[in-house]
Design an enzyme around this catalytic site. Sequence first.
Site, PDB file in Angstrom:
ATOM      1  N   HIS A  47     -65.157  76.490  21.519  1.00  0.00           N
ATOM      2  CA  HIS A  47     -65.138  77.412  22.827  1.00  0.00           C
ATOM      3  C   HIS A  47     -64.175  77.549  23.615  1.00  0.00           C
ATOM      4  CE1 HIS A  47     -69.863  77.956  22.315  1.00  0.00           C
ATOM      5  NE2 HIS A  47     -69.375  78.190  21.258  1.00  0.00           N
ATOM      6  N   GLU A  49     -63.580  76.522  26.774  1.00  0.00           N
ATOM      7  CA  GLU A  49     -63.651  75.345  27.732  1.00  0.00           C
ATOM      8  C   GLU A  49     -62.956  74.319  26.759  1.00  0.00           C
ATOM      9  OE1 GLU A  49     -67.382  77.509  28.637  1.00  0.00           O
ATOM     10  OE2 GLU A  49     -66.063  77.382  27.003  1.00  0.00           O
ATOM     11  N   CYS A  81     -70.731  72.669  25.982  1.00  0.00           N
ATOM     12  CA  CYS A  81     -69.562  72.671  26.779  1.00  0.00           C
ATOM     13  C   CYS A  81     -69.602  71.915  28.075  1.00  0.00           C
ATOM     14  CB  CYS A  81     -68.974  74.161  26.923  1.00  0.00           C
ATOM     15  SG  CYS A  81     -68.167  75.022  25.542  1.00  0.00           S
ATOM     16  N   ALA A 151     -63.362 113.249  20.254  1.00  0.00           N
ATOM     17  CA  ALA A 151     -62.209 113.756  20.606  1.00  0.00           C
ATOM     18  C   ALA A 151     -62.614 115.278  20.525  1.00  0.00           C
ATOM     19  CB  ALA A 151     -60.916 113.588  19.903  1.00  0.00           C
ATOM     20  N   SER A 165     -59.981 119.749  11.882  1.00  0.00           N
ATOM     21  CA  SER A 165     -59.995 118.852  13.292  1.00  0.00           C
ATOM     22  C   SER A 165     -58.772 117.854  13.259  1.00  0.00           C
ATOM     23  CB  SER A 165     -61.268 118.072  13.128  1.00  0.00           C
ATOM     24  OG  SER A 165     -61.146 116.765  12.255  1.00  0.00           O
ATOM     25  N   LEU A 201     -61.277 105.104   8.656  1.00  0.00           N
ATOM     26  CA  LEU A 201     -61.967 104.143   9.419  1.00  0.00           C
ATOM     27  C   LEU A 201     -61.797 102.798   9.669  1.00  0.00           C
ATOM     28  CD1 LEU A 201     -65.682 105.389   8.901  1.00  0.00           C
ATOM     29  CD2 LEU A 201     -63.938 106.299  10.805  1.00  0.00           C
ATOM     30  N   ARG A 204     -55.586  99.900  12.684  1.00  0.00           N
ATOM     31  CA  ARG A 204     -54.089  99.910  12.435  1.00  0.00           C
ATOM     32  C   ARG A 204     -53.350  99.447  13.433  1.00  0.00           C
ATOM     33  NH1 ARG A 204     -56.312 104.119   9.521  1.00  0.00           N
ATOM     34  NH2 ARG A 204     -55.303 105.818  10.711  1.00  0.00           N
ATOM     35  N   GLU A 292     -68.497 107.407  15.539  1.00  0.00           N
ATOM     36  CA  GLU A 292     -67.501 108.359  15.511  1.00  0.00           C
ATOM     37  C   GLU A 292     -67.678 109.479  14.982  1.00  0.00           C
ATOM     38  OE1 GLU A 292     -63.419 107.082  14.834  1.00  0.00           O
ATOM     39  OE2 GLU A 292     -63.799 105.001  15.141  1.00  0.00           O
ATOM     40  N   SER A 300     -79.056 112.860  17.896  1.00  0.00           N
ATOM     41  CA  SER A 300     -80.240 111.726  17.400  1.00  0.00           C
ATOM     42  C   SER A 300     -80.150 110.466  18.271  1.00  0.00           C
ATOM     43  CB  SER A 300     -80.285 111.401  15.885  1.00  0.00           C
ATOM     44  OG  SER A 300     -80.463 112.396  15.313  1.00  0.00           O
TER      45      SER A 300
END
Length: 362
Positions: A47, A49, A81, A151, A165, A201, A204, A292, A300
């Site tokens: 972790h 810490e 921790c 978008a 699109s 999807l 990058r 997306e 829904s």
Amino acid sequence: MGYMERALSLARLALGKVSPNPAVGAVIVRDGAIIAEGYTQPPGSAHAEVVALRQAGDGARGATMYVTLEPCCHFGRTPPCTQAIIASGIAEVHMATLDPNPQVSGRGKVELEAAGIKTSLGEHEEEARQLNEAYIKFITTGLPFVTAKFAMSLDGKIATRTGDSRWISGQESREYVHRLRQAVDAIIVAVNTVLADDPQLTARDEQGRPLARQPLRVIVDSEARTPVTARLFGEPGTTMVATTSAAPRAKVREFQEVGAEVVELTSKEGLVNLEELLRELGRRGSISVMVEGGSTLFASLFEQGLVNKVIAFIAPMIIGGRRAKMAVAGEGVERIDHALRLNRVTVERLGDDVMMSGYVGG
């Protein structure tokens, strides 16, 4: 930059890489200077810490630690921790916020105080909670944090009447989406989006190269209509098809042959039970998901109250057309005062586009 701000910037480096653990940053300060720092490593590793304490060595004795989340006090894959902090001789710990995990939730702070360590709480708390909003939802509900991302044109269209699109949003917006994908555990799309756009999807870099770590790609496909030639099956990372008993067995085998994982869920009005899908993703340690598309899936999710955050990219163009696709389908509300209104709204300029984000509920 303040010490807690530095700890928050370190924590951001862990986002998307440490689920289901929280992304935490830690800084150790002595005589007004940072002597060590760290952020959460992948599950099973140190972790934040402990990373900072190892770096500080004996210099931790009498020093002050700034940490973005209350240190854990229970045994998980790694020791507590709190015990490492106490053993190091740290004199003071500043925590941005408490850990909502029922196994911690204030106990870590109490344990440090019982050992004679001075503690303080609340510095940059809002930023710390926002940074780990997915972890907070997951650890308290078992469900991932859901962001709806789309978008659209200025007149609310996500595609023309022919389905075209590319590209409504500009280059800067698309680059920002890749940064969003880097920080989430899973991306969800509906089968119709795959059929219409054949998306990759992937997350990058600025040169268009896929990153080493990819979010899980999930296709919501009740009847297994996704073609096995879809580009996302050939991308690095893992693709999951979420389907129902209506999926033909032969098609399920085809998905598996191209390397996809198939998960059969119950149906709700003939469609994949979305809450069950989210719970399954949570069980797998996916604490943050970004949806997306498409418009029916969005409808829904909104109707079932499953969305936590909305990120919309609005482009300065008019598409028009009665049959042009809109961002959210379904029946919609009858009255404006029944509309879902976002809270904690932020607006940002990305090139010529405007990005608006906000939260559903509190």
